[in-house]
Design an enzyme around this catalytic site. Structure first.
Site, PDB file in Angstrom:
ATOM      1  N   GLU A 161       0.835  -1.201   0.000  1.00  0.00           N
ATOM      2  CA  GLU A 161       0.000   0.000   0.000  1.00  0.00           C
ATOM      3  C   GLU A 161       0.868   1.249   0.000  1.00  0.00           C
ATOM      4  OE1 GLU A 161      -3.284   0.257  -0.532  1.00  0.00           O
ATOM      5  OE2 GLU A 161      -2.509   2.289  -0.747  1.00  0.00           O
ATOM      6  N   LYS A 220       8.146  -1.583  -2.243  1.00  0.00           N
ATOM      7  CA  LYS A 220       7.549  -0.818  -1.138  1.00  0.00           C
ATOM      8  C   LYS A 220       8.639  -0.300  -0.197  1.00  0.00           C
ATOM      9  CE  LYS A 220       4.884   0.980   1.829  1.00  0.00           C
ATOM     10  NZ  LYS A 220       4.151   2.206   1.609  1.00  0.00           N
ATOM     11  N   CYS A 276       6.059   4.295   9.325  1.00  0.00           N
ATOM     12  CA  CYS A 276       6.656   3.538   8.219  1.00  0.00           C
ATOM     13  C   CYS A 276       8.104   3.861   7.878  1.00  0.00           C
ATOM     14  CB  CYS A 276       5.807   3.712   6.967  1.00  0.00           C
ATOM     15  SG  CYS A 276       4.195   2.946   7.135  1.00  0.00           S
TER      16      CYS A 276
HETATM   17  P1  NAI Z   1      -2.087  -0.894  12.575  1.00  0.00           P
HETATM   18  O1  NAI Z   1      -1.308  -1.269  13.761  1.00  0.00           O
HETATM   19  O2  NAI Z   1      -2.864   0.386  12.567  1.00  0.00           O
HETATM   20  O3  NAI Z   1      -3.150  -2.045  12.239  1.00  0.00           O
HETATM   21  C1  NAI Z   1      -2.862  -3.399  12.233  1.00  0.00           C
HETATM   22  C2  NAI Z   1      -4.043  -4.133  12.854  1.00  0.00           C
HETATM   23  O4  NAI Z   1      -3.857  -5.536  12.661  1.00  0.00           O
HETATM   24  C3  NAI Z   1      -4.188  -3.931  14.365  1.00  0.00           C
HETATM   25  O5  NAI Z   1      -5.456  -3.351  14.642  1.00  0.00           O
HETATM   26  C4  NAI Z   1      -4.066  -5.337  14.950  1.00  0.00           C
HETATM   27  O6  NAI Z   1      -4.918  -5.571  16.064  1.00  0.00           O
HETATM   28  C5  NAI Z   1      -4.462  -6.194  13.765  1.00  0.00           C
HETATM   29  N1  NAI Z   1      -3.990  -7.572  13.831  1.00  0.00           N
HETATM   30  C6  NAI Z   1      -2.734  -8.020  14.093  1.00  0.00           C
HETATM   31  N2  NAI Z   1      -2.697  -9.379  14.024  1.00  0.00           N
HETATM   32  C7  NAI Z   1      -3.952  -9.782  13.708  1.00  0.00           C
HETATM   33  C8  NAI Z   1      -4.552 -11.062  13.478  1.00  0.00           C
HETATM   34  N3  NAI Z   1      -3.849 -12.178  13.540  1.00  0.00           N
HETATM   35  N4  NAI Z   1      -5.873 -11.114  13.190  1.00  0.00           N
HETATM   36  C9  NAI Z   1      -6.606  -9.979  13.115  1.00  0.00           C
HETATM   37  N5  NAI Z   1      -6.092  -8.739  13.308  1.00  0.00           N
HETATM   38  C10 NAI Z   1      -4.787  -8.648  13.597  1.00  0.00           C
HETATM   39  O7  NAI Z   1      -1.081  -0.929  11.357  1.00  0.00           O
HETATM   40  P2  NAI Z   1      -1.170  -0.108   9.969  1.00  0.00           P
HETATM   41  O8  NAI Z   1      -0.638   1.262  10.131  1.00  0.00           O
HETATM   42  O9  NAI Z   1      -2.523  -0.290   9.379  1.00  0.00           O
HETATM   43  O10 NAI Z   1      -0.108  -0.901   9.113  1.00  0.00           O
HETATM   44  C11 NAI Z   1      -0.368  -2.201   8.619  1.00  0.00           C
HETATM   45  C12 NAI Z   1       0.710  -2.555   7.618  1.00  0.00           C
HETATM   46  O11 NAI Z   1       0.651  -1.661   6.502  1.00  0.00           O
HETATM   47  C13 NAI Z   1       2.131  -2.438   8.163  1.00  0.00           C
HETATM   48  O12 NAI Z   1       2.904  -3.458   7.597  1.00  0.00           O
HETATM   49  C14 NAI Z   1       2.581  -1.090   7.656  1.00  0.00           C
HETATM   50  O13 NAI Z   1       3.977  -1.041   7.496  1.00  0.00           O
HETATM   51  C15 NAI Z   1       1.908  -1.018   6.305  1.00  0.00           C
HETATM   52  N6  NAI Z   1       1.665   0.322   5.820  1.00  0.00           N
HETATM   53  C16 NAI Z   1       1.268   1.319   6.659  1.00  0.00           C
HETATM   54  C17 NAI Z   1       1.003   2.579   6.169  1.00  0.00           C
HETATM   55  C18 NAI Z   1       0.561   3.669   7.076  1.00  0.00           C
HETATM   56  O14 NAI Z   1       0.544   4.817   6.630  1.00  0.00           O
HETATM   57  N7  NAI Z   1       0.204   3.404   8.310  1.00  0.00           N
HETATM   58  C19 NAI Z   1       1.147   2.906   4.734  1.00  0.00           C
HETATM   59  C20 NAI Z   1       1.521   1.777   3.933  1.00  0.00           C
HETATM   60  C21 NAI Z   1       1.785   0.557   4.481  1.00  0.00           C
END
Ligand code: NAI
Length: 472
Positions: A161, A220, A276
């Site tokens: 993403e 990415k 990130c």
């Molecule tokens: P986040 O921490 O906000 O959300 C991740 C969610 O996954 C949490 O709510 C957690 O409870 C849930 N989770 C973890 N293990 C789980 C499981 N086994 N079953 C169900 N839910 C589970 O993280 P965010 O910011 O959304 O990032 C997610 C990924 O996307 C990361 O790898 C990040 O590097 C990538 N990313 C993030 C961006 C950003 O701007 N935040 C932009 C592009 C990529």
């Protein structure tokens, strides 16, 4: 090729939530279920106050929720029903063990992958949405294949993403590109086409890029490393500007007019934050080390070193300007989020700065328009920052607006570039009138018109600008 009718997204965070909400918004014929283990987060997604702030997000969610967009903690049911599953879980930097402080913690990816393998009773397309080290898809495939029974087949795609927080909905509705990596086998290519068809409901075909799996995973990390590198480059130049009288905005403009360079991401600041950039560069550094490429690792590491330097340099400037001590002085910090238009505070420069101010026994008054007060306490109370809440409450006050934060302050520090802090939005005369004199203002975001602010009487320091600039 599978005609995708049902999508599950594992992880209802900053990426999973907005990304899949937009898919539901643009594809009414697809049922989208976003799942998470965190009940409070899911409850918030189902309420009037969504768990994250993003301009335009409420409109998208409220339009489709309960129709073809659902939020639930029933992970298994959603996996079972889905044709295609996005894995959008967190991949933070490892805190302990091998690679601590650098490598990505893939425990959440593995947990989600094992769950898919245990629950699925028919074939699925599994999509890595999380940012992961190059070749993670191979581990996912091994886990899925080793744990699946009978004739179930899993195709793994990489679809990183590229949204930026603060403009997530805009980015998702009109992406520069969508990247889909797949194994170059007939099954892989067919799965790639299935996912491409979902995006093509609103993304022009020429913006959907298809590559092999490993290029997609690496792209990415590479994109974030290149973006952060530009910020560190202009920040390194900002130090030279301050020492010479060159103006970093003028330098950035002059360089950015070169069409080979372009003007974006050349804004000097107190340093980049967010969940990130640092994590993904460190991930790249670790990957390079593992591949026995130490020079490559050192090269990328320098981007993070420069970012830390920029934050420390700013703090040093503040302390030295305030006559080498900020003990018992009131420092107003405007902004706590890592950038404007988001409530996200992960790796925010504000955390490092405020920690340093507290270490110097200053009293810090904080105001941010979107960050919850409890979040600020949590971020500052992390181990190694301030170890108990009572002590923290003595060292900081969290204020309801900028005027309250600045009242009686010795210095105002702009950390986040919220529009409401601009010179034409905030009454800086009123702020000045209520401050201790001399009244200092430190602009870590190049948000203010220095001449205008100086005219009020402020002593102003702006990153990348020298007070004596323009003089002989
Ligand atoms: P986040 O921490 O906000 O959300 C991740 C969610 O996954 C949490 O709510 C957690 O409870 C849930 N989770 C973890 N293990 C789980 C499981 N086994 N079953 C169900 N839910 C589970 O993280 P965010 O910011 O959304 O990032 C997610 C990924 O996307 C990361 O790898 C990040 O590097 C990538 N990313 C993030 C961006 C950003 O701007 N935040 C932009 C592009 C990529």
């Amino acid at each position: 090729m599978v005609d995708v009718k049902s999508i599950c997204c594992i992880g209802a965070g900053y990426v999973g939530g907005p990304t899949c909400a937009v898919i539901a918004y643009k594809c009414h014929n697809i049922k989208v279920t976003i799942v998470d283990l965190n009940q409070a987060r899911i409850d918030a997604w189902n309420s009037d106050k969504l768990p994250i702030y993003e301009p335009g997000l409420e409109e998208v969610v409220f339009d489709r929720r309960g129709k073809n967009l659902f939020f639930t903690t029933d992970v298994d049911a959603a996996i079972e029903e889905a044709d295609l599953i996005f894995v959008s879980v967190n991949t933070p930097t490892k805190k302990t063990g091998m690679g601590a402080g650098m490598a990505a913690d893939l425990a959440y990816i593995e947990g989600a992958t094992r769950r898919i393998a245990e629950v699925a009773t028919r074939s699925k397309i599994v999509v890595e949405k999380s940012t992961v080290p190059c070749r993670t898809a191979e581990s996912m495939r091994t886990i899925l294949e080793a744990n699946s029974t009978g004739s179930i087949h899993f195709d793994i795609l990489s679809n990183p993403e590229f949204l930026a927080e603060g403009t997530a909905i805009k980015d998702l509705l009109n992406p520069d590109r969508v990247l889909i990596g797949a194994l170059q086998t007939p099954e892989g290519i067919s799965a790639q086409k299935s996912l491409a068809a979902v995006y093509q409901n609103w993304v022009p075909e020429d913006r959907v890029i298809t590559t092999n799996l490993w290029s997609s995973e690496l792209s990415k990390l590479a994109a974030n490393a290149l973006l952060a590198q530009r910020i560190s480059s202009i920040n390194a130049l900002s130090a030279i500007c301050e020492a010479t009288g060159a103006d970093v905005d003028e330098v950035a403009y002059a360089c950015g007019r070169d069409s080979r360079l372009g003007s974006k991401f050349l804004k000097a600041s107190v340093g980049f934050g967010g969940s990130c950039f640092q994590k993904d560069i460190l991930n790249l550094v670790y990957l390079s080390q593992q591949l026995n490429l130490p020079e490559v690792a050192d090269y990328w590491q320098q981007v993070v070193i420069m970012n830390e330097y920029q934050k420390k340099r700013f703090v040093r400037k503040i302390i030295s300007t305030l006559f080498n001590t900020i003990t018992n002085k009131r420092i107003a910090v405007l902004g706590f989020a890592f950038k404007k238009d988001t409530g996200d505070t992960r790796e925010s420069a504000a955390i490092t700065l405020i920690k340093d101010f507290i270490d110097e026994n200053a009293h810090v008054a904080i105001y941010d328009p979107k960050v919850e007060h409890e979040q600020i306490y949590m971020d500052l109370a992390e181990p190694g920052v301030v170890d108990n809440r009572k002590q923290l409450e003595k060292s900081i006050s969290i204020c309801g607006d900028a005027y309250e934060a600045c009242k009686g302050a010795d210095a105002v520090v702009i950390v986040t570039e919220w529009d409401e802090f601009k010179s034409d939005q905030l009454d800086y005369q009123r702020i000045y009138d209520n401050m201790h004199k001399p009244a200092f203002l430190f602009d870590g975001r190049l948000l203010l018109d220095a001449a205008q602010i100086r005219e009020i009487g402020f002593k102003v320091h702006i990153i990348g600008k020298n007070e004596l600039a323009g003089t002989a």
